[in-house]
Scaffold this motif. Structure first.
Motif, PDB file in Angstrom:
ATOM      1  N   ASP A 266      -9.705   1.970   0.420  1.00  0.00           N
ATOM      2  CA  ASP A 266      -8.928   1.728   1.977  1.00  0.00           C
ATOM      3  C   ASP A 266      -9.771   2.506   2.985  1.00  0.00           C
ATOM      4  O   ASP A 266      -9.858   1.809   4.127  1.00  0.00           O
ATOM      5  CB  ASP A 266      -7.540   2.015   1.884  1.00  0.00           C
ATOM      6  CG  ASP A 266      -6.751   1.152   0.589  1.00  0.00           C
ATOM      7  OD1 ASP A 266      -6.518   0.074   1.013  1.00  0.00           O
ATOM      8  OD2 ASP A 266      -6.503   1.969  -0.264  1.00  0.00           O
TER       9      ASP A 266
ATOM     10  N   ASN B  22     -13.337   1.112   8.882  1.00  0.00           N
ATOM     11  CA  ASN B  22     -12.651   2.008   7.783  1.00  0.00           C
ATOM     12  C   ASN B  22     -13.383   3.176   7.359  1.00  0.00           C
ATOM     13  O   ASN B  22     -13.045   3.574   6.323  1.00  0.00           O
ATOM     14  CB  ASN B  22     -12.059   1.122   6.464  1.00  0.00           C
ATOM     15  CG  ASN B  22     -11.307  -0.043   7.212  1.00  0.00           C
ATOM     16  OD1 ASN B  22     -10.515  -0.074   7.889  1.00  0.00           O
ATOM     17  ND2 ASN B  22     -11.648  -1.013   6.192  1.00  0.00           N
TER      18      ASN B  22
ATOM     19  N   ARG C 281       0.768  -1.256   0.173  1.00  0.00           N
ATOM     20  CA  ARG C 281      -0.056  -0.022   0.078  1.00  0.00           C
ATOM     21  C   ARG C 281       0.837   1.214   0.149  1.00  0.00           C
ATOM     22  O   ARG C 281       0.567   2.249  -0.748  1.00  0.00           O
ATOM     23  CB  ARG C 281      -0.855  -0.068   1.330  1.00  0.00           C
ATOM     24  CG  ARG C 281      -1.940  -1.191   1.244  1.00  0.00           C
ATOM     25  CD  ARG C 281      -2.564  -1.413   0.029  1.00  0.00           C
ATOM     26  NE  ARG C 281      -3.460  -0.316  -0.375  1.00  0.00           N
ATOM     27  CZ  ARG C 281      -3.687  -0.130  -1.590  1.00  0.00           C
ATOM     28  NH1 ARG C 281      -3.083  -0.829  -2.776  1.00  0.00           N
ATOM     29  NH2 ARG C 281      -4.417   0.789  -2.063  1.00  0.00           N
TER      30      ARG C 281
ATOM     31  N   LEU D 286      -2.680   4.738  -0.908  1.00  0.00           N
ATOM     32  CA  LEU D 286      -4.048   4.414  -0.597  1.00  0.00           C
ATOM     33  C   LEU D 286      -4.964   4.994  -0.819  1.00  0.00           C
ATOM     34  O   LEU D 286      -5.009   6.137  -1.282  1.00  0.00           O
ATOM     35  CB  LEU D 286      -4.182   4.359   1.169  1.00  0.00           C
ATOM     36  CG  LEU D 286      -3.418   3.238   1.900  1.00  0.00           C
ATOM     37  CD1 LEU D 286      -1.906   3.492   2.034  1.00  0.00           C
ATOM     38  CD2 LEU D 286      -4.085   3.384   3.368  1.00  0.00           C
TER      39      LEU D 286
ATOM     40  N   ARG E  34      -2.252   1.712   7.923  1.00  0.00           N
ATOM     41  CA  ARG E  34      -2.591   0.617   6.796  1.00  0.00           C
ATOM     42  C   ARG E  34      -1.383   0.601   6.020  1.00  0.00           C
ATOM     43  O   ARG E  34      -1.476  -0.227   4.992  1.00  0.00           O
ATOM     44  CB  ARG E  34      -3.765   1.130   6.338  1.00  0.00           C
ATOM     45  CG  ARG E  34      -5.067   0.951   6.994  1.00  0.00           C
ATOM     46  CD  ARG E  34      -6.072   1.766   6.351  1.00  0.00           C
ATOM     47  NE  ARG E  34      -7.397   1.553   7.187  1.00  0.00           N
ATOM     48  CZ  ARG E  34      -7.632   2.132   8.445  1.00  0.00           C
ATOM     49  NH1 ARG E  34      -6.733   2.797   8.943  1.00  0.00           N
ATOM     50  NH2 ARG E  34      -8.891   1.696   8.972  1.00  0.00           N
TER      51      ARG E  34
END
Length: 431
Positions: free
Chosen positions: A295, A318, A210, A215, A361
């Motif tokens: 994401d 999220n 990522r 993202l 993330r």
């Protein structure tokens, strides 16, 4: 097999003070002698007058000579630091072509470095990522990769696996000799430990991927919830049209943003409501699809109207809930972040929340940065687990051999021809 001598501009295109032209291949020394008169001392810059075959002066340049194998490609190589005018570059390129060299293809210099053992495939990918890096965290990750972080880890894993295979093979081939009778058990236990190591690394794989790819953050909400205004406020420029007319945004507008070193793509989407026509319906479909694949999601609710059901249905993991237009009214959503794109209230807080959420993330705390890396290690982990649980020594040995082949695919030293073009075609000319 000898490769033809190649050349390419390694610096940026266009007019500049200096342009660097790279040369690599078996005829490099003859080319330098033809252009510059005689070879300079290795790895020492020498100011020379360059001339073509007819004797016409082309430029006064700094010439560097790198005899093999101490060069980037592992071949005889050179650099010409020219004046950056297009006519100078074209003249020198024409002279090199007349002397038998050819322009390089994308990634060909780094491909030759790989073929000559100067770097493995993961390091080559790190070079490509370093060229493409847009943020500080991407740069750090790419530098580690190009510097051999994954290559060293993979070499250690492969060496450990080879040792386990040697123990298992010894237990099979020399069972009647005076060897420890627990060699097979050692090999299976070692395979189990190494498989656990790979599982721990694979658990962090998506963070590196990522960070490399970026993202996606989808901005969602009803028409006139302030999505386009928020996008403009976050990127500090007018990229989306802001209008009091509902349904202004029909398609997805994407803007790249650096959030504390993490590359992100902010997506402004069509307002969620009952569509008035086919075009708006398609925009809403795309908005919902982007919400599904993103994401992170920013769910926007205008403080001056009741929360809409379409956006409420998207709340979940999220998702950051934002109450826009807080300068006009108080929100009825207790867990929402009050924000006003008009006054700037809440913008800094939202950016901080997004930076923390993206950092959770994505990050360079692992060494896997591509799906190819993850696929190879997943395969290796599978075969190590098979070896650990094998009921027969021969089956354990075969599983360990398969794991070694998986490590080889990661480094590019085994079964590599089918993926070389995929890796190197993303390079720019001259690298």
């Amino acid at each position: 097999m000898s490769h033809p001598t190649i050349f390419a501009l390694a610096s940026g295109a266009g007019r500049a003070a200096v342009a660097i032209l790279r040369i690599s291949g078996p005829d490099t020394s003859q080319l330098l002698e033809s252009l510059a008169g005689h070879l300079p001392d290795p790895r020492r810059a020498s100011l020379r007058r360059l001339r073509d075959a007819s004797g016409e002066a082309l430029d006064q340049a700094l010439v560097l000579w790198f005899p093999a194998p101490a060069s980037y490609t592992g071949e005889d190589a050179a650099e010409l630091h020219l004046h950056g005018g297009p006519a100078v570059i074209a003249g020198v390129a024409q002279a090199l072509t007349a002397l038998g060299a050819r322009p390089a293809e994308p990634g060909e210099f780094t491909r030759r470095a790989f073929l000559h053992g100067r770097l493995d495939l993961t390091e080559a990918e790190g070079v490509a990522d370093l060229i493409a890096a847009e943020t500080g965290e991407q740069r750090r990750q790419a530098l580690a990769q190009a510097g051999g972080a994954l290559a060293r880890r993979n070499a250690d894993w492969a060496a450990r696996c080879a040792t386990l295979l040697a123990h298992q093979e010894a237990a099979i081939e020399f069972a009647e000799d005076d060897l420890p009778n627990d060699l097979s058990d050692r090999a299976r236990d070692g395979a189990r430990v190494l498989a656990d190591t790979l599982r721990a690394e694979l658990a962090k794989a998506h963070r590196g991927e990522r960070l490399r790819e970026g993202l996606v953050i989808a901005i969602l909400g009803a028409p006139n919830a302030g999505k386009s205004s928020l996008l403009n406020a976050l990127v500090e420029r007018d990229v989306a049209i802001v209008s009091p007319i509902p349904g202004t945004t029909r398609d997805i507008i994407e803007v790249r943003l650096d959030l504390a070193g993490i590359p992100t793509i902010l997506c402004d989407t069509a307002g969620l409501r009952e569509a008035g026509d086919l075009i708006e319906a398609e925009g809403i479909r795309r908005a919902l699809a982007r919400a599904e694949s993103a994401d992170l999601r920013l769910a926007l609710f205008a403080s001056d109207v009741p929360p809409d059901a379409s956006t409420l249905a998207l709340l979940g993991p999220n998702t950051i809930v934002v109450a826009t237009k807080s300068d006009l009214a108080l929100t009825s959503l207790s867990d929402a972040l009050p924000l006003s794109a008009h006054t700037g209230q809440g913008i800094a807080t939202l950016l901080d929340l997004l930076a923390k959420a993206t950092a959770a993330r994505a990050g360079n705390d692992g060494v896997l940065t591509r799906p190819r890396h993850r696929a190879a290690l997943t395969d290796a982990e599978h075969w190590l687990s098979e070896a650990a649980n094998a009921h027969h020594p021969e089956l354990a040995a075969e599983a360990l051999r398969a794991a070694i082949r998986a490590f080889g695919r990661l480094s590019g030293r085994i079964s590599v021809e089918d993926i070389l073009d995929i890796v190197f075609k993303a390079f720019c000319i001259g690298k």
